[in-house]
Design an enzyme around this catalytic site. Structure first.
Site, PDB file in Angstrom:
ATOM      1  CB  ILE A   1      -0.958  -0.016   1.218  1.00 12.76           C
ATOM      2  CG1 ILE A   1      -2.181   0.849   0.990  1.00 12.76           C
ATOM      3  CG2 ILE A   1      -0.239   0.370   2.512  1.00 12.76           C
ATOM      4  CD1 ILE A   1      -3.288   0.635   2.002  1.00 12.76           C
TER       5      ILE A   1
ATOM      6  CG  ASN B   1      11.767  -5.834   7.296  1.00 10.72           C
ATOM      7  OD1 ASN B   1      12.970  -5.798   7.062  1.00 10.72           O
ATOM      8  ND2 ASN B   1      10.900  -5.052   6.688  1.00 10.72           N
TER       9      ASN B   1
ATOM     10  CG  HIS C   1       5.351  -9.272   5.262  1.00  7.49           C
ATOM     11  ND1 HIS C   1       5.001  -9.335   6.592  1.00  7.49           N
ATOM     12  CD2 HIS C   1       6.066  -8.124   5.114  1.00  7.49           C
ATOM     13  CE1 HIS C   1       5.479  -8.274   7.211  1.00  7.49           C
ATOM     14  NE2 HIS C   1       6.131  -7.523   6.331  1.00  7.49           N
ATOM     15  CG  MET C   2      10.100 -12.287  -0.014  1.00  5.05           C
ATOM     16  SD  MET C   2      10.254 -13.786  -1.036  1.00  5.05           S
ATOM     17  CE  MET C   2      11.061 -14.888   0.114  1.00  5.05           C
TER      18      MET C   2
HETATM   19  P1  5GP Z   1       7.073  -4.817   7.486  1.00  5.07           P
HETATM   20  O1  5GP Z   1       7.651  -3.559   8.043  1.00  5.07           O
HETATM   21  O2  5GP Z   1       6.205  -5.537   8.505  1.00  5.07           O
HETATM   22  O3  5GP Z   1       8.113  -5.713   6.880  1.00  5.07           O
HETATM   23  O4  5GP Z   1       6.187  -4.392   6.269  1.00  5.07           O
HETATM   24  C1  5GP Z   1       4.812  -4.240   6.307  1.00  5.07           C
HETATM   25  C2  5GP Z   1       4.398  -3.692   4.945  1.00  5.07           C
HETATM   26  O5  5GP Z   1       2.988  -3.823   4.839  1.00  5.07           O
HETATM   27  C3  5GP Z   1       4.735  -2.213   4.755  1.00  5.07           C
HETATM   28  O6  5GP Z   1       5.567  -2.066   3.621  1.00  5.07           O
HETATM   29  C4  5GP Z   1       3.365  -1.562   4.558  1.00  5.07           C
HETATM   30  O7  5GP Z   1       3.380  -0.531   3.605  1.00  5.07           O
HETATM   31  C5  5GP Z   1       2.487  -2.719   4.138  1.00  5.07           C
HETATM   32  N1  5GP Z   1       1.101  -2.590   4.522  1.00  5.07           N
HETATM   33  C6  5GP Z   1       0.634  -2.220   5.746  1.00  5.07           C
HETATM   34  N2  5GP Z   1      -0.709  -2.218   5.761  1.00  5.07           N
HETATM   35  C7  5GP Z   1      -1.102  -2.596   4.500  1.00  5.07           C
HETATM   36  C8  5GP Z   1      -2.396  -2.764   3.887  1.00  5.07           C
HETATM   37  O8  5GP Z   1      -3.460  -2.587   4.488  1.00  5.07           O
HETATM   38  N3  5GP Z   1      -2.409  -3.158   2.588  1.00  5.07           N
HETATM   39  C9  5GP Z   1      -1.262  -3.368   1.877  1.00  5.07           C
HETATM   40  N4  5GP Z   1      -1.402  -3.746   0.601  1.00  5.07           N
HETATM   41  N5  5GP Z   1      -0.032  -3.214   2.432  1.00  5.07           N
HETATM   42  C10 5GP Z   1       0.045  -2.830   3.720  1.00  5.07           C
END
Ligand code: 5GP
Ligand code: ZN
Length: 114
Positions: free
Chosen positions: A31, A87, A100-101
């Site tokens: 997003i 992460n 998640h990747m």
């Molecule tokens: P992390 O920091 O946990 O590795 O990454 C989480 C990722 O999820 C971030 O890059 C953030 O932009 C994405 N993200 C968070 N909420 C949403 C959402 O509601 N929809 C989508 N498509 N991505 C999200």
């Protein structure tokens, strides 16, 4: 898992831009993209993090890599290259506790890792 954002995305309970889905993985657009192509690749099954993976999860997590390869090809960046990031935990700023990747590509990476 109830109240998990990424479980809800894979179940289509909340909208996202899904670019690929099968019985094991879902690939959707981040997003808040930090690269011209920024996809997230998740297992449909709720696995919290690399650190919390269990015996038997290897096959599922291996499929994140094949989904990344296929998504890179579908996005036209298999030759130009891409970066895959997972992460894990606070120091890595993991925000969503459903593994998640990140697949980043579509432009030369400007910042070094770390
Ligand atoms: P992390 O920091 O946990 O590795 O990454 C989480 C990722 O999820 C971030 O890059 C953030 O932009 C994405 N993200 C968070 N909420 C949403 C959402 O509601 N929809 C989508 N498509 N991505 C999200
Ligand atoms: Zn989940």
């Amino acid at each position: 898992m109830k109240d998990c954002l990424f479980c809800k995305i894979s179940n289509k309970e909340i909208p996202s831009e899904i670019v690929y889905q099968d019985e094991v993985v879902t690939v959707f657009k981040d997003i808040n993209p930090v690269a011209p192509i920024h996809l997230l690749i998740i297992p449909n099954r709720h696995i919290v993090s690399v650190q919390e993976m269990e015996s038997g999860d290897e096959e599922i997590l291996g499929k994140l890599f094949s989904a990344a390869k296929n998504a890179a090809e579908a996005s036209g960046i298999s030759d130009s290259g891409y970066r895959l990031i997972i992460n894990n935990g606070p120091d890595a700023n993991q925000e969503i506790f459903h593994i998640h990747m990140h697949l980043l590509g579509g432009g030369r990476m400007k910042h070094p890792m770390g």
